[in-house]
Design a protein around this motif. Structure first.
Motif, PDB file in Angstrom:
ATOM      1  N   PHE A  55      -0.358  -3.389 -16.448  1.00 24.62           N
ATOM      2  CA  PHE A  55      -0.413  -1.935 -16.269  1.00 24.62           C
ATOM      3  C   PHE A  55      -1.846  -1.449 -16.053  1.00 24.62           C
ATOM      4  O   PHE A  55      -2.130  -0.254 -16.167  1.00 24.62           O
ATOM      5  CB  PHE A  55       0.219  -1.225 -17.467  1.00 24.62           C
ATOM      6  CG  PHE A  55       1.720  -1.256 -17.445  1.00 24.62           C
ATOM      7  CD1 PHE A  55       2.442  -0.256 -16.801  1.00 24.62           C
ATOM      8  CD2 PHE A  55       2.411  -2.291 -18.038  1.00 24.62           C
ATOM      9  CE1 PHE A  55       3.831  -0.297 -16.771  1.00 24.62           C
ATOM     10  CE2 PHE A  55       3.801  -2.336 -18.015  1.00 24.62           C
ATOM     11  CZ  PHE A  55       4.516  -1.332 -17.378  1.00 24.62           C
ATOM     12  N   GLU A 200       5.787  -1.129 -11.752  1.00 21.45           N
ATOM     13  CA  GLU A 200       5.677   0.209 -12.343  1.00 21.45           C
ATOM     14  C   GLU A 200       4.270   0.778 -12.175  1.00 21.45           C
ATOM     15  O   GLU A 200       4.098   1.986 -11.964  1.00 21.45           O
ATOM     16  CB  GLU A 200       6.044   0.157 -13.830  1.00 21.45           C
ATOM     17  CG  GLU A 200       7.515  -0.117 -14.108  1.00 21.45           C
ATOM     18  CD  GLU A 200       7.877  -1.593 -14.015  1.00 21.45           C
ATOM     19  OE1 GLU A 200       9.068  -1.918 -14.205  1.00 21.45           O
ATOM     20  OE2 GLU A 200       6.979  -2.434 -13.746  1.00 21.45           O
ATOM     21  N   PHE A 201       3.281  -0.085 -12.267  1.00 20.36           N
ATOM     22  CA  PHE A 201       1.888   0.347 -12.072  1.00 20.36           C
ATOM     23  C   PHE A 201       1.703   0.928 -10.675  1.00 20.36           C
ATOM     24  O   PHE A 201       1.123   2.001 -10.494  1.00 20.36           O
ATOM     25  CB  PHE A 201       0.949  -0.844 -12.284  1.00 20.36           C
ATOM     26  CG  PHE A 201      -0.503  -0.553 -11.988  1.00 20.36           C
ATOM     27  CD1 PHE A 201      -1.325  -0.029 -12.961  1.00 20.36           C
ATOM     28  CD2 PHE A 201      -1.032  -0.821 -10.727  1.00 20.36           C
ATOM     29  CE1 PHE A 201      -2.664   0.236 -12.689  1.00 20.36           C
ATOM     30  CE2 PHE A 201      -2.365  -0.558 -10.453  1.00 20.36           C
ATOM     31  CZ  PHE A 201      -3.183  -0.029 -11.431  1.00 20.36           C
ATOM     32  N   TRP A 202       2.223   0.218  -9.667  1.00 17.50           N
ATOM     33  CA  TRP A 202       2.061   0.678  -8.290  1.00 17.50           C
ATOM     34  C   TRP A 202       2.962   1.862  -7.987  1.00 17.50           C
ATOM     35  O   TRP A 202       2.550   2.785  -7.259  1.00 17.50           O
ATOM     36  CB  TRP A 202       2.332  -0.468  -7.318  1.00 17.50           C
ATOM     37  CG  TRP A 202       1.302  -1.553  -7.404  1.00 17.50           C
ATOM     38  CD1 TRP A 202       1.487  -2.856  -7.776  1.00 17.50           C
ATOM     39  CD2 TRP A 202      -0.096  -1.421  -7.126  1.00 17.50           C
ATOM     40  NE1 TRP A 202       0.298  -3.537  -7.747  1.00 17.50           N
ATOM     41  CE2 TRP A 202      -0.688  -2.687  -7.354  1.00 17.50           C
ATOM     42  CE3 TRP A 202      -0.907  -0.364  -6.714  1.00 17.50           C
ATOM     43  CZ2 TRP A 202      -2.062  -2.911  -7.168  1.00 17.50           C
ATOM     44  CZ3 TRP A 202      -2.271  -0.577  -6.533  1.00 17.50           C
ATOM     45  CH2 TRP A 202      -2.830  -1.841  -6.760  1.00 17.50           C
ATOM     46  N   ASP A 203       4.176   1.859  -8.519  1.00 19.52           N
ATOM     47  CA  ASP A 203       5.078   2.992  -8.298  1.00 19.52           C
ATOM     48  C   ASP A 203       4.461   4.291  -8.805  1.00 19.52           C
ATOM     49  O   ASP A 203       4.599   5.352  -8.176  1.00 19.52           O
ATOM     50  CB  ASP A 203       6.413   2.758  -9.000  1.00 19.52           C
ATOM     51  CG  ASP A 203       7.287   1.734  -8.291  1.00 19.52           C
ATOM     52  OD1 ASP A 203       6.953   1.351  -7.156  1.00 19.52           O
ATOM     53  OD2 ASP A 203       8.299   1.314  -8.896  1.00 19.52           O
ATOM     54  N   ALA A 204       3.786   4.221  -9.950  1.00 27.34           N
ATOM     55  CA  ALA A 204       3.167   5.418 -10.530  1.00 27.34           C
ATOM     56  C   ALA A 204       2.058   5.971  -9.638  1.00 27.34           C
ATOM     57  O   ALA A 204       1.702   7.146  -9.743  1.00 27.34           O
ATOM     58  CB  ALA A 204       2.602   5.101 -11.911  1.00 27.34           C
ATOM     59  N   ARG A 205       1.551   5.141  -8.738  1.00 26.55           N
ATOM     60  CA  ARG A 205       0.490   5.553  -7.809  1.00 26.55           C
ATOM     61  C   ARG A 205       1.017   5.741  -6.398  1.00 26.55           C
ATOM     62  O   ARG A 205       0.239   5.906  -5.455  1.00 26.55           O
ATOM     63  CB  ARG A 205      -0.640   4.507  -7.833  1.00 26.55           C
ATOM     64  CG  ARG A 205      -1.402   4.535  -9.151  1.00 26.55           C
ATOM     65  CD  ARG A 205      -2.079   3.221  -9.467  1.00 26.55           C
ATOM     66  NE  ARG A 205      -2.806   3.321 -10.726  1.00 26.55           N
ATOM     67  CZ  ARG A 205      -2.229   3.269 -11.925  1.00 26.55           C
ATOM     68  NH1 ARG A 205      -0.920   3.126 -12.018  1.00 26.55           N
ATOM     69  NH2 ARG A 205      -2.953   3.383 -13.017  1.00 26.55           N
ATOM     70  N   ASN A 206       2.343   5.709  -6.268  1.00 25.59           N
ATOM     71  CA  ASN A 206       2.999   5.882  -4.968  1.00 25.59           C
ATOM     72  C   ASN A 206       2.522   4.854  -3.945  1.00 25.59           C
ATOM     73  O   ASN A 206       2.316   5.179  -2.764  1.00 25.59           O
ATOM     74  CB  ASN A 206       2.778   7.306  -4.441  1.00 25.59           C
ATOM     75  CG  ASN A 206       3.434   8.346  -5.306  1.00 25.59           C
ATOM     76  OD1 ASN A 206       4.582   8.204  -5.709  1.00 25.59           O
ATOM     77  ND2 ASN A 206       2.695   9.408  -5.628  1.00 25.59           N
TER      78      ASN A 206
END
Length: 224
Positions: A55, A200-206
């Motif tokens: 993360f 999830e890390f990348w999804d949170a940054r679109n």
């Protein structure tokens, strides 16, 4: 002009190693286990450690926030970890991801290949490339100081662009370094979520991310 030189003039893939081609998670866990060996009942769990770091957290964050070491002890332990992480005693634990060689075999005839990696141990890196049968693939291997990885990788990419002005250059990696390289240079990048950063890390940054190199090859929108 050789065939490989001709390819480099047209298309270049700049590929990260750890977390992209090489699965070095077991090495990271083993080093931390040894660093913490003198601390009784420290509660270390390797899978938890790697999941936590995926993360975007550091080893020092983990030591302070999860194992609750005080700041000074955490700083010393993190420094020991950094000093040990590329020692030959641990490097042998690295493995190739299952899709690494199939991916390289697929792209090698079509593109120049440059490995751009944050490593400090030249001998250890060269020994590992030979041991993992990676040495035949790269047209160049460029090493960046792990303590200043983004800045040094950026300089390397700019030098590559200057040397191959007409080449279509694509970056492939698994951390913020590769993503930010693409942002700063305007180059295309394909980002993995199976290494040191999770989906999830990348999804949170679109940021669109891939679970494997195979997924990148199968993506009809990806031009690899």
């Amino acid at each position: 002009m050789s065939e490989r030189t001709d390819l480099m003039e047209k298309r270049i893939l700049i590929i990260d190693l750890d977390g992209t081609i090489i699965d070095s998670r077991e090495r990271h866990i083993s080093v931390m286990q040894d660093v913490l060996a003198g601390i009784k009942n420290n509660g270390f769990n390797g899978d938890e450690y790697m999941a936590y770091k995926s993360f975007g957290k550091s080893s020092r964050d983990y030591l302070e926030e999860v194992l609750h070491l005080d700041r000074d002890d955490a700083a010393r332990a993190a420094a020991m970890w950094s000093a040990k992480i590329e020692l030959s005693a641990y490097i042998h634990e690295d493995r190739l991801y299952e899709d690494a060689l199939p991916f390289l075999n697929s792209v090698y005839p079509l593109s120049g290949i440059i490995f751009l990696t944050a490593r400090s141990n030249d001998l250890g890196l060269n020994t590992e490339l030979r041991a993992l049968d990676l040495f035949p693939y790269p047209d160049a291997v460029i090493k960046a100081d792990p303590m200043n990885a983004l800045e040094e990788k950026l300089k390397a990419v700019e030098a590559i662009r200057k040397a191959y002005e007409k080449a279509e250059i694509t970056i492939i990696g698994d951390t913020e370094n590769e993503y930010e390289l693409a942002q700063k240079t305007g180059l295309k990048a394909y980002i993995l979520n199976r290494g040191f950063r999770c989906k999830e890390f990348w999804d949170a940054r679109n940021v669109k991310s891939y679970g494997s190199l195979e997924e990148i090859l199968k993506d009809k929108e990806a031009k690899i």
